[in-house]
Design a protein around this motif. Structure first.
Motif, PDB file in Angstrom:
ATOM      1  N   GLU A 205       0.845  -1.188   0.000  1.00  0.00           N
ATOM      2  CA  GLU A 205       0.000   0.000   0.000  1.00  0.00           C
ATOM      3  C   GLU A 205       0.884   1.242   0.000  1.00  0.00           C
ATOM      4  O   GLU A 205       2.072   1.177   0.307  1.00  0.00           O
ATOM      5  CB  GLU A 205      -0.891   0.031   1.253  1.00  0.00           C
ATOM      6  CG  GLU A 205      -1.902  -1.096   1.350  1.00  0.00           C
ATOM      7  CD  GLU A 205      -3.224  -0.734   0.710  1.00  0.00           C
ATOM      8  OE1 GLU A 205      -3.320   0.368   0.122  1.00  0.00           O
ATOM      9  OE2 GLU A 205      -4.155  -1.548   0.805  1.00  0.00           O
ATOM     10  N   ALA A 206       0.267   2.386  -0.327  1.00  0.00           N
ATOM     11  CA  ALA A 206       0.927   3.671  -0.090  1.00  0.00           C
ATOM     12  C   ALA A 206       0.727   3.989   1.383  1.00  0.00           C
ATOM     13  O   ALA A 206      -0.398   4.163   1.844  1.00  0.00           O
ATOM     14  CB  ALA A 206       0.303   4.750  -0.971  1.00  0.00           C
ATOM     15  N   ILE A 207       1.804   4.042   2.151  1.00  0.00           N
ATOM     16  CA  ILE A 207       1.725   4.078   3.612  1.00  0.00           C
ATOM     17  C   ILE A 207       2.191   5.416   4.152  1.00  0.00           C
ATOM     18  O   ILE A 207       3.199   5.967   3.709  1.00  0.00           O
ATOM     19  CB  ILE A 207       2.581   2.947   4.211  1.00  0.00           C
ATOM     20  CG1 ILE A 207       2.039   1.584   3.766  1.00  0.00           C
ATOM     21  CG2 ILE A 207       2.629   3.026   5.728  1.00  0.00           C
ATOM     22  CD1 ILE A 207       2.953   0.441   4.082  1.00  0.00           C
ATOM     23  N   GLU A 208       1.445   5.924   5.141  1.00  0.00           N
ATOM     24  CA  GLU A 208       1.857   7.126   5.866  1.00  0.00           C
ATOM     25  C   GLU A 208       2.665   6.697   7.080  1.00  0.00           C
ATOM     26  O   GLU A 208       2.125   6.090   8.011  1.00  0.00           O
ATOM     27  CB  GLU A 208       0.634   7.936   6.284  1.00  0.00           C
ATOM     28  CG  GLU A 208      -0.180   8.441   5.103  1.00  0.00           C
ATOM     29  CD  GLU A 208      -1.560   8.912   5.504  1.00  0.00           C
ATOM     30  OE1 GLU A 208      -2.019   8.534   6.605  1.00  0.00           O
ATOM     31  OE2 GLU A 208      -2.170   9.663   4.736  1.00  0.00           O
ATOM     32  N   ALA A 209       3.956   6.986   7.085  1.00  0.00           N
ATOM     33  CA  ALA A 209       4.805   6.704   8.238  1.00  0.00           C
ATOM     34  C   ALA A 209       4.709   7.917   9.164  1.00  0.00           C
ATOM     35  O   ALA A 209       5.222   8.987   8.849  1.00  0.00           O
ATOM     36  CB  ALA A 209       6.240   6.457   7.796  1.00  0.00           C
ATOM     37  N   VAL A 210       4.046   7.752  10.306  1.00  0.00           N
ATOM     38  CA  VAL A 210       3.723   8.882  11.177  1.00  0.00           C
ATOM     39  C   VAL A 210       4.860   9.146  12.149  1.00  0.00           C
ATOM     40  O   VAL A 210       5.242   8.264  12.938  1.00  0.00           O
ATOM     41  CB  VAL A 210       2.413   8.610  11.946  1.00  0.00           C
ATOM     42  CG1 VAL A 210       2.083   9.777  12.865  1.00  0.00           C
ATOM     43  CG2 VAL A 210       1.267   8.371  10.970  1.00  0.00           C
ATOM     44  N   GLY A 211       5.431  10.361  12.090  1.00  0.00           N
ATOM     45  CA  GLY A 211       6.496  10.735  13.000  1.00  0.00           C
ATOM     46  C   GLY A 211       5.956  11.019  14.390  1.00  0.00           C
ATOM     47  O   GLY A 211       5.067  11.863  14.553  1.00  0.00           O
ATOM     48  N   TRP A 212       6.508  10.325  15.397  1.00  0.00           N
ATOM     49  CA  TRP A 212       5.995  10.429  16.766  1.00  0.00           C
ATOM     50  C   TRP A 212       7.121  10.187  17.765  1.00  0.00           C
ATOM     51  O   TRP A 212       7.670   9.109  17.842  1.00  0.00           O
ATOM     52  CB  TRP A 212       4.869   9.414  16.968  1.00  0.00           C
ATOM     53  CG  TRP A 212       4.323   9.325  18.370  1.00  0.00           C
ATOM     54  CD1 TRP A 212       3.614  10.274  19.035  1.00  0.00           C
ATOM     55  CD2 TRP A 212       4.453   8.208  19.261  1.00  0.00           C
ATOM     56  NE1 TRP A 212       3.275   9.821  20.294  1.00  0.00           N
ATOM     57  CE2 TRP A 212       3.773   8.555  20.455  1.00  0.00           C
ATOM     58  CE3 TRP A 212       5.044   6.948  19.169  1.00  0.00           C
ATOM     59  CZ2 TRP A 212       3.694   7.683  21.564  1.00  0.00           C
ATOM     60  CZ3 TRP A 212       4.968   6.087  20.258  1.00  0.00           C
ATOM     61  CH2 TRP A 212       4.306   6.461  21.430  1.00  0.00           C
ATOM     62  N   ARG A 213       7.502  11.251  18.493  1.00  0.00           N
ATOM     63  CA  ARG A 213       8.482  11.153  19.578  1.00  0.00           C
ATOM     64  C   ARG A 213       9.767  10.455  19.149  1.00  0.00           C
ATOM     65  O   ARG A 213      10.277   9.555  19.818  1.00  0.00           O
ATOM     66  CB  ARG A 213       7.858  10.440  20.786  1.00  0.00           C
ATOM     67  CG  ARG A 213       6.619  11.160  21.312  1.00  0.00           C
ATOM     68  CD  ARG A 213       6.047  10.515  22.553  1.00  0.00           C
ATOM     69  NE  ARG A 213       4.876  11.266  23.007  1.00  0.00           N
ATOM     70  CZ  ARG A 213       4.196  10.989  24.123  1.00  0.00           C
ATOM     71  NH1 ARG A 213       4.599   9.997  24.909  1.00  0.00           N
ATOM     72  NH2 ARG A 213       3.133  11.705  24.464  1.00  0.00           N
ATOM     73  N   GLY A 214      10.305  10.888  18.015  1.00  0.00           N
ATOM     74  CA  GLY A 214      11.559  10.325  17.538  1.00  0.00           C
ATOM     75  C   GLY A 214      11.436   8.976  16.884  1.00  0.00           C
ATOM     76  O   GLY A 214      12.440   8.276  16.686  1.00  0.00           O
TER      77      GLY A 214
END
Length: 398
Positions: free
Chosen positions: A247-256
């Protein structure tokens, strides 16, 4: 595309009314040439910078122009990719919704020769659109991955739009151009992972690359002697397998960290977390994975929000209990496709791309409003970035 065009909604004024309104605004322009009569403009601007932009916009033309000037702190606005709702053509527009003037405006097109051609539909994928992947970082919009005919990666390098200069620039060339990948941002750095190149390659499907924008050097801000210093994608530790190229995936930036899930909706899925500091991978906590049932986004990389696309429920993640806390549930959030979070607001592309739901998540009682999609268009993605600077001719017309 013509960047001087303003996309109007169904509530636009009639031609006659618009003429009267424009004349009135021209009169205001001549009446208010000074920001505050009796004060030098630099002193007046110090006073006015403490006033909400929406209040300044409604008073007079000189204050309205100040709101959009480079010297005035930019307010946040919505940026989207739009497609014609009733057309099978593979055409995409980049657009900005200004919450102060309540207008949609087209961004200038990327200055490419030949022009950028992004494939949205293909006979092999009748029931779905091909994804176009983008991120926002350091106040800029970055186009990272898409498909072109015949099912090839559309971009050999990122395209970067700066709202304050209204200009596009090119980022460093990808080591492996790809599509259907994971894209995300953490601590000002852009990451692409997994995905497919011209054909499936297990090495590309496991690979991860990082671009540090702080060390970026482009043709606009360096000379050729310095161009190779930091102007590149850096190879990072790869994934254990290629399961994140589906899939086209959103890699969510969270606390490093970068958090990503490989399948959307309620289907069986896998979640994984990348620690950007240690360049290591770990399994996603069970509670986080179980509640990840739709698009997700993080506010200032501190709080992750997600929408359960089947129930229309907006929730935020509590790492202490490894659970998701309900914020609100609304029918209009069902079928949510994309989302962004910044400035205390969560913006969600509603089902079918026919509107953007803006939720105030810092209010004591969270509330929502809907930004109407421009007539004849559907929203494909959403970002929250500083407002776009206006050309002088545009500010006079407003």
């Amino acid at each position: 595309m013509n960047n001087s065009i303003t996309i109007t909604t169904a509530a636009a004024a009639t031609a006659a009314g618009a003429t009267v309104k424009r004349q009135k605004k021209l009169d205001q322009y001549h009446e208010y040439q000074c920001l505050i009569p009796g004060l030098p403009d630099d002193i007046a601007q110090i006073c006015l910078c403490h006033v909400q932009p929406s209040a300044l916009y409604s008073v007079c033309h000189s204050w309205r122009r100040l709101v959009y000037s480079p010297s005035f702190s930019p307010f946040l606005s919505i940026y989207s990719l739009l497609k014609p709702s009733k057309s099978e053509e593979n055409s995409v527009e980049f657009a900005n919704f200004d919450p102060i003037s309540a207008k949609w405006n087209l961004l200038p097109p990327p200055p490419l020769n030949p022009p950028l051609r992004l494939l949205l539909r293909h006979r092999s994928f009748i029931s779905r659109h091909l994804p176009i992947q983008s991120v926002s970082v350091s106040g800029k919009f970055i186009l990272l991955a898409a498909t072109t005919d015949p099912l090839l990666p559309a971009l050999s390098r990122p395209l970067v739009f700066n709202p304050l200069t209204r200009k596009w620039t090119s980022g460093p060339r990808f080591a492996n151009p790809r599509r259907w990948c994971a894209t995300g941002v953490s601590r000002g750095m852009v990451y692409v992972a997994s995905g497919i190149g011209s054909k499936y390659n297990p090495e590309v499907a496991r690979s991860v690359e990082k671009w540090d924008l702080k060390s970026n050097c482009t043709e606009y801000n360096c000379n050729h002697r310095d161009k190779n210093k930091g102007w590149k994608w850096e190879k990072m530790s790869g994934l254990k397998d290629g399961k994140f190229s589906r899939e086209a995936i959103e890699a969510v930036g969270w606390r490093g960290k970068l958090c990503m899930v490989n399948v959307k909706g309620d289907a069986t899925k896998e979640g994984i977390i990348y620690d950007v500091g240690s360049d290591t991978w770990q399994e996603m906590p069970e509670g986080m994975l179980m509640g990840w049932r739709g698009p997700a986004a993080a506010m200032e990389e501190e709080i992750i929000y997600t929408v359960d696309e089947s129930k229309g429920a907006l929730r935020k993640y509590d790492p202490g209990s490894d659970s998701w806390i309900m914020i609100l549930e609304n029918e209009i959030l069902r079928g949510a496709q994309h989302m962004a979070a910044a400035g205390g607001r969560v913006c969600v592309v509603s089902g079918g791309g026919d509107g953007i739901v803006v939720v105030d998540v810092v209010a004591e009682l969270p509330s929502l409003v809907v930004v109407e999609t421009p007539l004849g268009f559907q929203v494909m993605d959403v970002h929250i970035l500083p407002r776009m600077n206006q050309l002088d001719s545009e500010s006079r017309e407003n």
